[in-house]
Design a protein around this motif. Structure first.
Motif, PDB file in Angstrom:
ATOM      1  N   LEU B 151      -1.820 -11.608  -9.158  1.00 41.86           N
ATOM      2  CA  LEU B 151      -1.318 -11.571  -7.788  1.00 41.86           C
ATOM      3  C   LEU B 151      -0.226 -12.610  -7.584  1.00 41.86           C
ATOM      4  CD1 LEU B 151      -4.458 -10.939  -5.613  1.00 41.86           C
ATOM      5  CD2 LEU B 151      -2.533  -9.424  -6.080  1.00 41.86           C
ATOM      6  N   ASP B 152      -0.409 -13.755  -8.176  1.00 43.12           N
ATOM      7  CA  ASP B 152       0.616 -14.776  -8.052  1.00 43.12           C
ATOM      8  C   ASP B 152       1.913 -14.291  -8.685  1.00 43.12           C
ATOM      9  OD1 ASP B 152       1.465 -17.529  -7.402  1.00 43.12           O
ATOM     10  OD2 ASP B 152       1.687 -17.657  -9.578  1.00 43.12           O
ATOM     11  N   LEU B 153       1.789 -13.766  -9.872  1.00 37.17           N
ATOM     12  CA  LEU B 153       2.958 -13.211 -10.547  1.00 37.17           C
ATOM     13  C   LEU B 153       3.620 -12.167  -9.663  1.00 37.17           C
ATOM     14  CD1 LEU B 153       2.852 -14.615 -13.227  1.00 37.17           C
ATOM     15  CD2 LEU B 153       2.528 -12.418 -14.350  1.00 37.17           C
ATOM     16  N   SER B 154       2.797 -11.270  -9.192  1.00 35.15           N
ATOM     17  CA  SER B 154       3.278 -10.191  -8.336  1.00 35.15           C
ATOM     18  C   SER B 154       4.060 -10.742  -7.136  1.00 35.15           C
ATOM     19  CB  SER B 154       2.086  -9.368  -7.854  1.00 35.15           C
ATOM     20  OG  SER B 154       2.461  -8.525  -6.797  1.00 35.15           O
ATOM     21  N   GLY B 155       3.457 -11.710  -6.472  1.00 32.77           N
ATOM     22  CA  GLY B 155       4.100 -12.276  -5.289  1.00 32.77           C
ATOM     23  C   GLY B 155       5.419 -12.939  -5.607  1.00 32.77           C
ATOM     24  N   ARG B 156       5.447 -13.642  -6.706  1.00 30.96           N
ATOM     25  CA  ARG B 156       6.678 -14.350  -7.053  1.00 30.96           C
ATOM     26  C   ARG B 156       7.774 -13.374  -7.425  1.00 30.96           C
ATOM     27  NH1 ARG B 156       4.290 -18.235 -11.394  1.00 30.96           N
ATOM     28  NH2 ARG B 156       6.382 -19.110 -11.627  1.00 30.96           N
ATOM     29  N   LEU B 157       7.401 -12.324  -8.115  1.00 31.06           N
ATOM     30  CA  LEU B 157       8.404 -11.339  -8.480  1.00 31.06           C
ATOM     31  C   LEU B 157       8.912 -10.621  -7.240  1.00 31.06           C
ATOM     32  CD1 LEU B 157       6.688 -10.004 -11.699  1.00 31.06           C
ATOM     33  CD2 LEU B 157       8.821 -11.305 -11.541  1.00 31.06           C
ATOM     34  N   LYS B 158       7.990 -10.308  -6.360  1.00 27.71           N
ATOM     35  CA  LYS B 158       8.373  -9.643  -5.118  1.00 27.71           C
ATOM     36  C   LYS B 158       9.367 -10.498  -4.339  1.00 27.71           C
ATOM     37  CE  LYS B 158       6.397  -7.672  -0.904  1.00 27.71           C
ATOM     38  NZ  LYS B 158       5.163  -7.570  -0.090  1.00 27.71           N
ATOM     39  N   ALA B 159       9.058 -11.799  -4.276  1.00 33.84           N
ATOM     40  CA  ALA B 159       9.924 -12.718  -3.537  1.00 33.84           C
ATOM     41  C   ALA B 159      11.342 -12.712  -4.090  1.00 33.84           C
ATOM     42  CB  ALA B 159       9.342 -14.129  -3.575  1.00 33.84           C
ATOM     43  N   ARG B 160      11.466 -12.311  -5.322  1.00 38.24           N
ATOM     44  CA  ARG B 160      12.774 -12.283  -5.957  1.00 38.24           C
ATOM     45  C   ARG B 160      13.411 -10.907  -5.951  1.00 38.24           C
ATOM     46  NH1 ARG B 160      12.852 -17.113  -7.780  1.00 38.24           N
ATOM     47  NH2 ARG B 160      10.703 -17.698  -7.469  1.00 38.24           N
ATOM     48  N   GLY B 161      12.745  -9.971  -5.295  1.00 36.47           N
ATOM     49  CA  GLY B 161      13.332  -8.650  -5.194  1.00 36.47           C
ATOM     50  C   GLY B 161      12.922  -7.693  -6.296  1.00 36.47           C
ATOM     51  N   TYR B 162      12.048  -8.169  -7.181  1.00 31.44           N
ATOM     52  CA  TYR B 162      11.557  -7.266  -8.205  1.00 31.44           C
ATOM     53  C   TYR B 162      10.374  -6.478  -7.653  1.00 31.44           C
ATOM     54  CZ  TYR B 162      14.254 -10.218 -11.377  1.00 31.44           C
ATOM     55  OH  TYR B 162      15.253 -10.918 -11.989  1.00 31.44           O
ATOM     56  N   SER B 163       9.980  -5.481  -8.365  1.00 31.77           N
ATOM     57  CA  SER B 163       8.799  -4.729  -7.970  1.00 31.77           C
ATOM     58  C   SER B 163       7.565  -5.609  -8.077  1.00 31.77           C
ATOM     59  CB  SER B 163       8.637  -3.502  -8.865  1.00 31.77           C
ATOM     60  OG  SER B 163       7.319  -3.002  -8.740  1.00 31.77           O
ATOM     61  N   PRO B 164       6.765  -5.683  -7.018  1.00 37.44           N
ATOM     62  CA  PRO B 164       5.569  -6.528  -7.071  1.00 37.44           C
ATOM     63  C   PRO B 164       4.436  -5.854  -7.843  1.00 37.44           C
ATOM     64  CG  PRO B 164       5.722  -5.460  -4.938  1.00 37.44           C
ATOM     65  CD  PRO B 164       6.927  -5.007  -5.717  1.00 37.44           C
ATOM     66  N   CYS B 165       4.596  -4.620  -8.180  1.00 36.95           N
ATOM     67  CA  CYS B 165       3.481  -3.876  -8.767  1.00 36.95           C
ATOM     68  C   CYS B 165       3.712  -3.451 -10.209  1.00 36.95           C
ATOM     69  CB  CYS B 165       3.163  -2.646  -7.931  1.00 36.95           C
ATOM     70  SG  CYS B 165       2.478  -3.067  -6.328  1.00 36.95           S
ATOM     71  N   GLN B 166       4.876  -3.670 -10.684  1.00 37.38           N
ATOM     72  CA  GLN B 166       5.152  -3.241 -12.035  1.00 37.38           C
ATOM     73  C   GLN B 166       5.994  -4.308 -12.720  1.00 37.38           C
ATOM     74  OE1 GLN B 166       6.389   0.757 -11.831  1.00 37.38           O
ATOM     75  NE2 GLN B 166       5.808   1.246 -13.935  1.00 37.38           N
ATOM     76  N   PHE B 167       5.444  -4.909 -13.725  1.00 39.43           N
ATOM     77  CA  PHE B 167       6.214  -5.951 -14.382  1.00 39.43           C
ATOM     78  C   PHE B 167       5.813  -6.135 -15.835  1.00 39.43           C
ATOM     79  CE2 PHE B 167       2.983  -7.614 -11.493  1.00 39.43           C
ATOM     80  CZ  PHE B 167       2.168  -8.319 -12.337  1.00 39.43           C
ATOM     81  N   TYR B 168       6.589  -6.957 -16.485  1.00 40.62           N
ATOM     82  CA  TYR B 168       6.421  -7.228 -17.905  1.00 40.62           C
ATOM     83  C   TYR B 168       5.923  -8.647 -18.073  1.00 40.62           C
ATOM     84  CZ  TYR B 168       7.687  -8.010 -22.778  1.00 40.62           C
ATOM     85  OH  TYR B 168       7.649  -8.319 -24.110  1.00 40.62           O
TER      86      TYR B 168
END
Lengths: 248, 248
Positions: B151-168
DNA sequence: CGCAATATTGACCACTCTCAATGAGGGTGG
DNA sequence: CCACCCTCATTGAGAGTGGTCAATATTGCG
């Protein structure tokens, strides 16, 4: 080498010396609060006598203790990020504290680079301490955690001229358990085990450490995450220039 | 509400904006180090692309990861206490970073109160983050830890405009396990369990979160220390003014 | 195409949590 | 001063989470 369980520091009267301000101590009784979550960050506090626990009240009424603090230590930094406190600070016994209004502190930081540097260093120490605490709580066995906790206490008391081997725990077993992420029963059991093994003698809140070295080896020993033989783990130095520490 | 696994922050380009300095990014390859323990604190670094792990090498050759860092985040604060680094920072993949010499930073802090305040706030945020991490690692079950991490990863990525639900995931399972204080096998197992339960789908380092809410409930659920019913636990807000974060 | 590193999965076991009961202190009121 | 109560601390028995060991994919790289 010394484990880090509790805040880390800055010269005890460092802040006072640097700022030239030494307000008179405010007395508070057992259970009284210096601040609570949501309070605006008005001041930082230096414990003068007694002891304080800093904790985060949780949604369900439970709490998470993030630090215990003794004379010479600074509390209130938890409000630094948002200018309002996120933690609560309650006296564990009859306690006196000195108040340092943040406005004054800001002025001091502006006018005196030394204050700023000292303050930064102090914050850095606190970060270091939390990282060490993370290690202790995240990777150590129950024995390792309690050993680390006691050694940290011991070291801090020694730094203040008290006996490093004989002291009084102003916090309850429940507080210790909460702080270390253990069950109360486990804390009790580990205390007993330590006593049986001749590491220390404990009666209620009075502790007398009898084998500091062996206790230290316990901290750097068991993580339950490494291998059958529990290789030693360095916890990082907690040695500070000053004699005092700071906190949340 | 959002769990705190990783650094916390300050506006991504906040430092650059405040200092008016924007050095050109330095490229480093996988495994290269920005600094190592013992290095004098010359500069702080902002990750521009790629990702970095900050860790403490231990006496026995093992290591303890204290943070993962992504574009916009600041690293190097581990050296603040002693003016020399206590941690190492290694790129997890091909990465670029901008260097901010501490001397300049000090000057800036001296001349511009805003910089100083921002810097203090940033440090405060980092303290908050570490406290939250302490909660996660000290009191949560394996599921809670991994959920919090994701969730932390998700939130940080989201904050940067990346998808919060799909990441590497640029870090290995071993790194994740190390960071969360778990065994690699446990991380793997929990990933599988999450997938079985339809919380997410994971294939090697690709993660797609399918039920953020339920994942969130997992974080605030199991501590294994509270009672039979695992009451929810608030982790404290990780919401920051800016979009970026800082670190060790 | 194989070797090495990484990831997954299963079986087993230890540590520590939970539940429950007992004991010790400290305070209050009779 | 003692009886009572309430909190805190200790101790025991059973259970569960997660670590360890080991074997088997899978991936990536030379």
């Amino acid at each position: 080498m010394r484990p880090a369980c509790l805040p880390c520091g800055l010269a005890p009267e460092g802040l006072e010396r640097l700022t030239g301000v030494s307000p008179r101590p405010l007395p508070v009784g057992h259970g009284d609060h210096a601040f609570r979550p949501g309070d605006p960050l008005r001041a930082l506090y230096v414990v003068k006598s007694g002891s304080v626990k800093v904790y985060k009240p949780m949604a369900d009424g439970d709490e998470q203790i993030v630090g215990f603090h003794f004379p010479g230590e600074l509390i209130g930094l938890d409000g630094l990020a948002t200018n309002s406190h996120t933690c609560a600070a309650a006296a564990l016994e009859t306690t006196t504290m000195c108040e340092f209004p943040v406005i004054q502190l800001h002025e001091m930081c502006h006018n005196y680079p030394l204050v700023r540097h000292e303050f930064n260093r102090l914050l850095g120490n606190h970060l270091t301490h939390l990282r060490n605490m993370l290690l202790l709580v995240g990777r150590k066995s129950a024995e390792g955690r309690l050993a680390g906790f006691l050694l940290d206490l011991s070291g801090r008391l020694k730094a203040r001229g008290y006996s490093p081997c004989q002291f009084y725990l102003s916090m309850s077993r429940l507080d210790i358990a909460n702080y270390l992420g253990l069950a109360v029963e486990t804390v009790s059991r580990v205390f007993s085990r330590f006593q049986d093994e001749g590491l220390l003698s404990v009666q209620l809140r009075h502790v007398a450490i009898q084998d500091l070295d062996r206790l230290g080896r316990l901290v750097n020993a068991g993580s339950g995450l490494v291998g059958p033989f529990r290789p030693p783990r360095q916890l990082g130095a907690m040695t500070f220039a000053g004699a005092a520490t700071m906190s949340s």
